[in-house]
Design a protein around this motif. Structure first.
Motif, mmCIF file in Angstrom:
data_model
loop_
_atom_site.group_PDB
_atom_site.id
_atom_site.type_symbol
_atom_site.label_atom_id
_atom_site.label_comp_id
_atom_site.label_asym_id
_atom_site.label_seq_id
_atom_site.Cartn_x
_atom_site.Cartn_y
_atom_site.Cartn_z
ATOM 1 N N ILE A 166 -13.238 11.572 -7.107
ATOM 2 C CA ILE A 166 -11.750 11.645 -7.394
ATOM 3 C C ILE A 166 -11.064 12.427 -6.010
ATOM 4 N N TRP A 167 -11.674 13.728 -5.418
ATOM 5 C CA TRP A 167 -11.309 14.508 -4.631
ATOM 6 C C TRP A 167 -10.469 13.906 -3.251
ATOM 7 N N PRO A 168 -11.246 13.077 -2.600
ATOM 8 C CA PRO A 168 -10.515 12.430 -1.508
ATOM 9 C C PRO A 168 -9.425 11.746 -1.912
ATOM 10 N N PHE A 169 -9.221 11.211 -2.679
ATOM 11 C CA PHE A 169 -8.006 10.259 -3.154
ATOM 12 C C PHE A 169 -6.682 11.449 -3.553
ATOM 13 N N ILE A 170 -7.126 12.583 -4.082
ATOM 14 C CA ILE A 170 -6.122 13.614 -4.603
ATOM 15 C C ILE A 170 -5.828 14.448 -3.256
ATOM 16 N N ASP A 171 -6.839 14.632 -2.399
ATOM 17 C CA ASP A 171 -6.362 15.269 -0.979
ATOM 18 C C ASP A 171 -5.529 14.302 -0.207
ATOM 19 N N LEU A 172 -5.783 13.389 -0.035
ATOM 20 C CA LEU A 172 -5.094 12.227 0.688
ATOM 21 C C LEU A 172 -3.488 12.410 0.198
ATOM 22 N N ILE A 173 -3.567 12.093 -1.152
ATOM 23 C CA ILE A 173 -1.901 11.852 -1.654
ATOM 24 C C ILE A 173 -1.112 13.469 -1.495
ATOM 25 N N THR A 174 -1.887 14.379 -1.857
ATOM 26 C CA THR A 174 -1.241 15.843 -1.696
ATOM 27 C C THR A 174 -0.883 16.205 -0.466
ATOM 28 N N SER A 175 -1.754 16.023 0.735
ATOM 29 C CA SER A 175 -1.735 16.239 2.016
ATOM 30 C C SER A 175 -0.459 15.404 2.628
ATOM 31 N N ASN A 176 -0.468 14.004 2.430
ATOM 32 C CA ASN A 176 0.587 13.233 2.768
ATOM 33 C C ASN A 176 1.988 13.535 1.955
ATOM 34 N N ALA A 177 1.975 14.049 0.878
ATOM 35 C CA ALA A 177 3.212 14.399 0.193
ATOM 36 C C ALA A 177 3.910 15.732 0.802
ATOM 37 N N VAL A 178 2.695 16.719 0.984
ATOM 38 C CA VAL A 178 3.159 18.024 1.725
ATOM 39 C C VAL A 178 3.617 17.817 3.101
ATOM 40 N N ALA A 179 3.024 16.942 3.898
ATOM 41 C CA ALA A 179 3.527 16.722 5.251
ATOM 42 C C ALA A 179 4.898 16.045 5.239
ATOM 43 N N TYR A 180 4.952 14.942 4.275
ATOM 44 C CA TYR A 180 6.395 14.494 4.147
ATOM 45 C C TYR A 180 7.606 15.497 4.057
ATOM 46 N N ALA A 181 7.102 16.229 2.897
ATOM 47 C CA ALA A 181 8.176 17.073 2.433
ATOM 48 C C ALA A 181 8.287 18.233 3.710
ATOM 49 N N LEU A 182 7.546 18.747 4.365
ATOM 50 C CA LEU A 182 7.490 19.579 5.529
ATOM 51 C C LEU A 182 8.624 18.861 6.389
ATOM 52 N N HIS A 183 8.208 17.759 6.913
ATOM 53 C CA HIS A 183 9.199 16.843 7.904
ATOM 54 C C HIS A 183 10.662 16.706 7.347
ATOM 55 N N GLU A 184 10.669 16.396 5.931
ATOM 56 C CA GLU A 184 12.152 16.335 5.538
ATOM 57 C C GLU A 184 12.766 17.823 5.619
ATOM 58 N N LEU A 185 12.008 18.929 5.491
ATOM 59 C CA LEU A 185 12.574 19.947 5.567
ATOM 60 C C LEU A 185 12.934 20.622 6.929
ATOM 61 N N GLY A 186 12.284 19.748 7.953
ATOM 62 C CA GLY A 186 12.644 20.266 9.317
ATOM 63 C C GLY A 186 11.606 21.177 9.893
ATOM 64 N N ASP A 187 10.434 21.401 8.992
ATOM 65 C CA ASP A 187 9.431 22.435 9.504
ATOM 66 C C ASP A 187 8.572 21.674 10.421
ATOM 67 N N ILE A 188 8.180 20.398 10.216
ATOM 68 C CA ILE A 188 7.407 19.616 11.288
ATOM 69 C C ILE A 188 8.267 18.560 11.943
ATOM 70 N N LYS A 189 7.654 18.230 13.140
ATOM 71 C CA LYS A 189 8.652 17.271 13.986
ATOM 72 C C LYS A 189 8.336 16.005 13.676
ATOM 73 N N PHE A 190 6.987 15.826 13.466
ATOM 74 C CA PHE A 190 6.540 14.144 13.189
ATOM 75 C C PHE A 190 6.017 14.196 11.952
ATOM 76 N N PHE A 191 6.001 13.126 11.092
ATOM 77 C CA PHE A 191 5.183 12.881 10.077
ATOM 78 C C PHE A 191 4.687 11.568 10.261
ATOM 79 N N LEU A 192 3.096 11.567 10.271
ATOM 80 C CA LEU A 192 2.124 10.453 10.685
ATOM 81 C C LEU A 192 1.499 10.439 9.250
ATOM 82 N N PRO A 193 1.713 9.548 8.438
ATOM 83 C CA PRO A 193 0.634 9.596 7.214
ATOM 84 C C PRO A 193 -0.725 9.488 7.594
#
Length: 188
Positions: A125-152
């Motif tokens: 289960i872990w690889p799926f959970i890690d992939l989903i949460t990492s992408n969700a946090v990266a997207y949220a950080l991009h939307e907040l303007g904390d990271i410049k690019f969001f590459l899923p």
């Protein structure tokens, strides 16, 4: 090397006691590992940029320092950090409990089989959970303007999933072997 006068079982139990002691040393070193991971996450971009040419340093500037993020961004980043760290802590705890049982001579018992089963489930289960949460946090950080690019990311650790399936199958094989052994003891 087996010492004269000791059985193979005693030698194995001694080996498991040493391994149990090694796990206690791992737990003692756990705060140091957390601190090193924190240092790596907060100082890596500056040290990388210092070792690069000016053109390469511009590209390295894409990697943001969590300490430079907004308050919400920092909370998201460190929550993900702790979440990923908890996976390794839980997995190590399950493995340590199994080794501790082995050191006491309790190898083929139901608790061991449950530990093998749960390690397999976690690894599947872990690889799926890690992939989903990492992408969700990266997207949220991009939307907040904390990271410049969001590459899923679409990277699934197939080796981890295969290891989990192997452990789940191993649990059933060991369970069947215990059943055959108990039937064999009843017929003798």
């Amino acid at each position: 090397m087996v010492v004269v006068g000791t059985s193979v079982r005693e030698a194995r139990q001694r080996w498991f006691r040493r391994l149990d002691l090694a796990f206690w040393m791992i737990w003692a070193a756990f705060p140091v590992v957390i601190w090193l991971a924190y240092r790596h996450n907060t100082t890596a971009s500056a040290s990388i940029a210092a070792s690069l040419s000016p053109e390469q340093a511009k590209c390295a500037g894409i990697v943001t320092n969590p300490l430079d993020m907004s308050r919400k961004g920092q909370m998201l980043f460190w929550t993900l950090f702790l979440f990923q760290l908890s996976f390794f802590a839980v997995f190590t705890a399950i493995l340590h409990r199994m080794v501790h049982r082995f050191a006491r001579g309790r190898i083929f018992v139901s608790e061991t089989l449950q530990g093998v089963w749960w390690m397999g489930i976690i690894l599947v289960i872990w690889p799926f959970i890690d992939l989903i949460t990492s992408n969700a946090v990266a997207y949220a950080l991009h939307e907040l303007g904390d990271i410049k690019f969001f590459l899923p990311s679409y990277n699934l650790d197939i080796g981890t999933i295969a290891g989990g399936v192997f452990l789940m199958a191993l649990k059933f094989v060991i369970d069947h072997a215990i059943l055959l052994q108990s039937e064999n003891e009843l017929t003798i």
